[in-house]
Design a protein around this motif. Structure first.
Motif, PDB file in Angstrom:
ATOM      1  N   GLY A  78       0.791  -1.218   0.000  1.00 56.04           N
ATOM      2  CA  GLY A  78       0.000   0.000   0.000  1.00 56.04           C
ATOM      3  C   GLY A  78       0.824   1.270   0.000  1.00 56.04           C
ATOM      4  N   THR A  79       2.152   1.163   0.076  1.00 56.04           N
ATOM      5  CA  THR A  79       3.015   2.343   0.053  1.00 56.04           C
ATOM      6  C   THR A  79       2.908   3.026  -1.307  1.00 56.04           C
ATOM      7  OG1 THR A  79       4.570   1.299   1.585  1.00 56.04           O
ATOM      8  CG2 THR A  79       5.387   3.165   0.312  1.00 56.04           C
ATOM      9  N   CYS A  95      13.118   5.183  -8.108  1.00 56.06           N
ATOM     10  CA  CYS A  95      12.242   6.131  -7.419  1.00 56.06           C
ATOM     11  C   CYS A  95      12.840   6.544  -6.081  1.00 56.06           C
ATOM     12  CB  CYS A  95      10.874   5.510  -7.196  1.00 56.06           C
ATOM     13  SG  CYS A  95      10.931   4.007  -6.195  1.00 56.06           S
ATOM     14  N   LYS A  96      12.195   7.520  -5.450  1.00 55.42           N
ATOM     15  CA  LYS A  96      12.502   7.909  -4.074  1.00 55.42           C
ATOM     16  C   LYS A  96      11.250   7.665  -3.257  1.00 55.42           C
ATOM     17  CE  LYS A  96      16.030  11.389  -4.580  1.00 55.42           C
ATOM     18  NZ  LYS A  96      16.378  12.803  -4.401  1.00 55.42           N
ATOM     19  N   ILE A  97      11.410   6.996  -2.129  1.00 52.31           N
ATOM     20  CA  ILE A  97      10.281   6.693  -1.262  1.00 52.31           C
ATOM     21  C   ILE A  97      10.495   7.408   0.062  1.00 52.31           C
ATOM     22  CG2 ILE A  97       9.025   4.854  -0.081  1.00 52.31           C
ATOM     23  CD1 ILE A  97       9.933   2.960  -2.301  1.00 52.31           C
ATOM     24  N   ASP A  98       9.470   8.148   0.502  1.00 53.80           N
ATOM     25  CA  ASP A  98       9.556   8.875   1.767  1.00 53.80           C
ATOM     26  C   ASP A  98       9.858   7.903   2.902  1.00 53.80           C
ATOM     27  OD1 ASP A  98       8.928  11.207   0.428  1.00 53.80           O
ATOM     28  OD2 ASP A  98       6.797  11.110   0.912  1.00 53.80           O
ATOM     29  N   PHE A 100      12.461   6.013   3.154  1.00 49.37           N
ATOM     30  CA  PHE A 100      13.416   4.992   2.716  1.00 49.37           C
ATOM     31  C   PHE A 100      14.539   5.583   1.873  1.00 49.37           C
ATOM     32  CE2 PHE A 100       9.848   2.287   3.738  1.00 49.37           C
ATOM     33  CZ  PHE A 100      10.451   1.186   4.314  1.00 49.37           C
ATOM     34  N   GLY A 101      14.235   6.597   1.074  1.00 49.22           N
ATOM     35  CA  GLY A 101      15.219   7.200   0.188  1.00 49.22           C
ATOM     36  C   GLY A 101      15.176   6.593  -1.203  1.00 49.22           C
ATOM     37  N   PRO A 102      16.272   6.721  -1.964  1.00 54.20           N
ATOM     38  CA  PRO A 102      16.288   6.199  -3.331  1.00 54.20           C
ATOM     39  C   PRO A 102      16.215   4.676  -3.349  1.00 54.20           C
ATOM     40  CG  PRO A 102      18.412   7.147  -2.753  1.00 54.20           C
ATOM     41  CD  PRO A 102      17.504   7.394  -1.603  1.00 54.20           C
ATOM     42  N   MET A 103      15.462   4.144  -4.310  1.00 57.45           N
ATOM     43  CA  MET A 103      15.250   2.695  -4.355  1.00 57.45           C
ATOM     44  C   MET A 103      14.927   2.263  -5.776  1.00 57.45           C
ATOM     45  SD  MET A 103      12.822   0.527  -1.843  1.00 57.45           S
ATOM     46  CE  MET A 103      13.717   1.186  -0.477  1.00 57.45           C
ATOM     47  N   LYS A 104      15.239   1.020  -6.088  1.00 57.14           N
ATOM     48  CA  LYS A 104      14.854   0.411  -7.359  1.00 57.14           C
ATOM     49  C   LYS A 104      13.826  -0.666  -7.071  1.00 57.14           C
ATOM     50  CE  LYS A 104      18.971   1.380  -9.918  1.00 57.14           C
ATOM     51  NZ  LYS A 104      19.324   1.218 -11.292  1.00 57.14           N
ATOM     52  N   LEU A 105      12.765  -0.699  -7.890  1.00 59.29           N
ATOM     53  CA  LEU A 105      11.686  -1.666  -7.715  1.00 59.29           C
ATOM     54  C   LEU A 105      11.470  -2.442  -8.999  1.00 59.29           C
ATOM     55  CD1 LEU A 105       9.041   0.644  -6.005  1.00 59.29           C
ATOM     56  CD2 LEU A 105      10.455  -1.064  -4.875  1.00 59.29           C
ATOM     57  N   LYS A 106      10.918  -3.627  -8.863  1.00 57.33           N
ATOM     58  CA  LYS A 106      10.495  -4.398 -10.032  1.00 57.33           C
ATOM     59  C   LYS A 106       9.041  -4.033 -10.322  1.00 57.33           C
ATOM     60  CE  LYS A 106      13.528  -8.342  -9.502  1.00 57.33           C
ATOM     61  NZ  LYS A 106      13.616  -9.800  -9.514  1.00 57.33           N
TER      62      LYS A 106
END
Length: 113
Positions: A78-79, A95-98, A100-106
């Motif tokens: 749900g994030t 992306c950047k997630i509040d 968590f910071g910068p992240m790569k997702l599938k």
């Protein structure tokens, strides 16, 4: 002698000519010499878990809890993730997630919206 390009699908260097086609023996991809750019365009289509096409700047929602590598934290289902950027590779969303910071997702673990 003409320089034969690498396979646009798997980047194999073992491509050979078969008549007017170029053939990759590793992934069995066949194409005409002028069509490499068209194949690259098709490969850039990224879809979410529901089959919706994703584009740069879209907002997505995580559809399952994801463990964050190198951390004990978990990215909860749900994030919301805003302003994604599509990249090449196994993890195709940057992306950047509040929190968590910068992240790569599938893309298979997100849905558009």
């Amino acid at each position: 002698m003409n320089e034969i390009p690498n396979c646009p699908k798997c980047n194999s260097e073992y491509v050979y000519e078969d008549g007017s086609l170029l053939v990759c023996p590793e992934c069995a991809h066949e194409w005409t010499p002028g069509a490499e750019s068209e194949s690259a365009e098709e490969a850039k289509v990224v879809k979410d878990a529901n089959g919706n096409v994703l584009q740069d700047g879209d907002s997505v929602t995580v559809i399952k809890d994801l463990k964050v590598k190198g951390s004990s934290s978990v990215l909860k289902q749900g994030t919301r993730v805003k302003s994604i950027r599509l990249v090449d590779g196994d993890h195709d969303i940057d992306c950047k997630i509040d929190g968590f910071g910068p992240m790569k997702l599938k893309s298979e673990f997100v849905k558009k919206g």
